[in-house]
Design a protein around this motif. Sequence first.
Motif, PDB file in Angstrom:
ATOM      1  N   UNK A  73      -3.327  61.058  50.931  1.00  0.00           N
ATOM      2  CA  UNK A  73      -3.902  62.338  50.529  1.00  0.00           C
ATOM      3  C   UNK A  73      -5.407  62.313  50.818  1.00  0.00           C
ATOM      4  N   UNK A  74      -5.871  63.154  51.714  1.00  0.00           N
ATOM      5  CA  UNK A  74      -7.295  63.185  52.057  1.00  0.00           C
ATOM      6  C   UNK A  74      -8.123  63.976  51.044  1.00  0.00           C
ATOM      7  N   UNK A 260     -15.530  63.326  52.758  1.00  0.00           N
ATOM      8  CA  UNK A 260     -15.064  64.480  53.522  1.00  0.00           C
ATOM      9  C   UNK A 260     -14.216  63.997  54.699  1.00  0.00           C
ATOM     10  N   UNK A 261     -13.049  64.587  54.857  1.00  0.00           N
ATOM     11  CA  UNK A 261     -12.176  64.168  55.953  1.00  0.00           C
ATOM     12  C   UNK A 261     -12.768  64.563  57.301  1.00  0.00           C
ATOM     13  N   UNK A 262     -13.460  65.704  57.346  1.00  0.00           N
ATOM     14  CA  UNK A 262     -14.083  66.163  58.589  1.00  0.00           C
ATOM     15  C   UNK A 262     -15.531  66.524  58.308  1.00  0.00           C
ATOM     16  N   UNK A 269     -11.655  65.568  64.052  1.00  0.00           N
ATOM     17  CA  UNK A 269     -11.421  64.158  63.762  1.00  0.00           C
ATOM     18  C   UNK A 269     -11.368  63.948  62.259  1.00  0.00           C
ATOM     19  N   UNK A 270     -10.294  63.311  61.775  1.00  0.00           N
ATOM     20  CA  UNK A 270     -10.080  63.097  60.348  1.00  0.00           C
ATOM     21  C   UNK A 270     -10.404  61.654  59.992  1.00  0.00           C
ATOM     22  N   UNK A 271     -11.474  61.467  59.232  1.00  0.00           N
ATOM     23  CA  UNK A 271     -11.922  60.111  58.866  1.00  0.00           C
ATOM     24  C   UNK A 271     -10.913  59.371  58.007  1.00  0.00           C
ATOM     25  N   UNK A 272     -10.209  60.090  57.134  1.00  0.00           N
ATOM     26  CA  UNK A 272      -9.245  59.428  56.264  1.00  0.00           C
ATOM     27  C   UNK A 272      -8.087  58.847  57.080  1.00  0.00           C
ATOM     28  N   UNK A 273      -7.616  59.605  58.031  1.00  0.00           N
ATOM     29  CA  UNK A 273      -6.540  59.102  58.884  1.00  0.00           C
ATOM     30  C   UNK A 273      -7.040  57.929  59.726  1.00  0.00           C
TER      31      UNK A 273
END
Length: 338
Positions: A73-74, A260-262, A269-273
Motif C-alpha cells: 500500500x503506497x 510520496x509515491x510520485x 515513476x512510483x518510489x514505493x514500487x
Amino acid sequence: MDLLIKSFNRPYYLDRCIQSIYLNVHDNDFNIIVLDDGTPQKYLDKLNDKYPAIKILKSDLYSEKSKAIANGDSNVNSKIPIDLWINAAENASNYFLLIEDDFWFTKPMHLKKIRLNLESDKIKMLKLCWLGNSNLLPKKTERSNNEYSIFTPNLYTTNPFLFNLIFRFHRFKIRKILTFLNIYSLERFLEYYTIYATSGAIFKKMYFLKLWKNHNNNVDEFLQLSKAVKYINRKNKPQYFGYTKSELLKTGFLSSASNQSKIYDNVNFDLFIFNRIINEAWFNEVFDAMENYPNDLNSVKIEELLVASNNFSATSTEWKKWVSEFKNQYLSFGCNID
C-alpha cells in the motif's frame, strides 16, 4: 559515541551504511542505533542477524507504516517521526553522529580522537559531508587540527527577525527587492548551513536539542535555521563549529525515502514500487548493496532488476528520468554529484 541512523524502507542502503561504518570507524567505542519508521520487520531481522550489535528503535507509527508497506500500500501515513529522533538524541552520548540510511563512510574516522578534540574545542557541530559545495562551508577558518577545521560563524545577520525577513519570506516581491538591493543572495543564504545540518554531522547534544525545541511536528529547515541563528545571537562568547579536512561521507541519489509515491509531475515513476523491488532483491541476496562501493549503488544492476520486474509503474526508463530530476535539485545550488 552513539551513531544514530534515520531509516525508512530502504534496507539495502541501510546495509551499505552499516557496513561502511564497520569498515571505516577505527574504534570500538561506539553504538549503532537505527531509528526506523516503517521498514518491514523481515528486513530488519536480516540486518539484525548480519549486525547483531546494532540497536533498532522504532517510531510510534512503525506498526501502521510497516504493515502498509508490507501489503504493497503506497498510501503510507506521512507523519515524520520527529519524536523518535529527539528521544534518541536526549538519550544519546554528549556528542553523537546523525546520518540517514543512504549515507556511507568512504574514508577512515578515528572516532575517539575526534570526540576528545570536539570536547576540548567546544564544538557545537562538526560537518562530515557537504556534497562538494563550498557554499556550505565558511569563508574563513580560525584554526585546524589533523581531523578538522574550526570557525566561528560570520553570517550576514544573526538577528532572527532580520534572518526571517531576508531569507524566509517571499511575499509582495520582497525577495526581488532584496536581491536588487544586494541584500539577498542564494550564496549568502547557504552560508547559514555552516551552523546547521539535517544529517551528516556530529552534534553536541545540547545544541541539537535547542534546534528542535517546539518543533510543532514539522520538519521545517527555516525554523531550524532560525533557531540556530537565535542560539548564536543570544550567546556573548564565541561559538565554535567545524568541518572535517575532507568529506568522510557520501550519500545516494538513486532512490528516496519520501512518503510520496510520485514526486515529479513529468515522471511516471512510483518510489514505493521501486523500493519494494530493490528491497526484495536485496533480501533474496540478488542485489549486493556494496557493489560499486565507495561510489553509489550499481545502477546497471538496478536497471536489470527493473526490467525483470516488468512493472509499468517502475520502469528503468522512468527511473533514469527520476534520478536526473532528483540530482538536478542538488546541482542547482552548487553541489558536486559524482
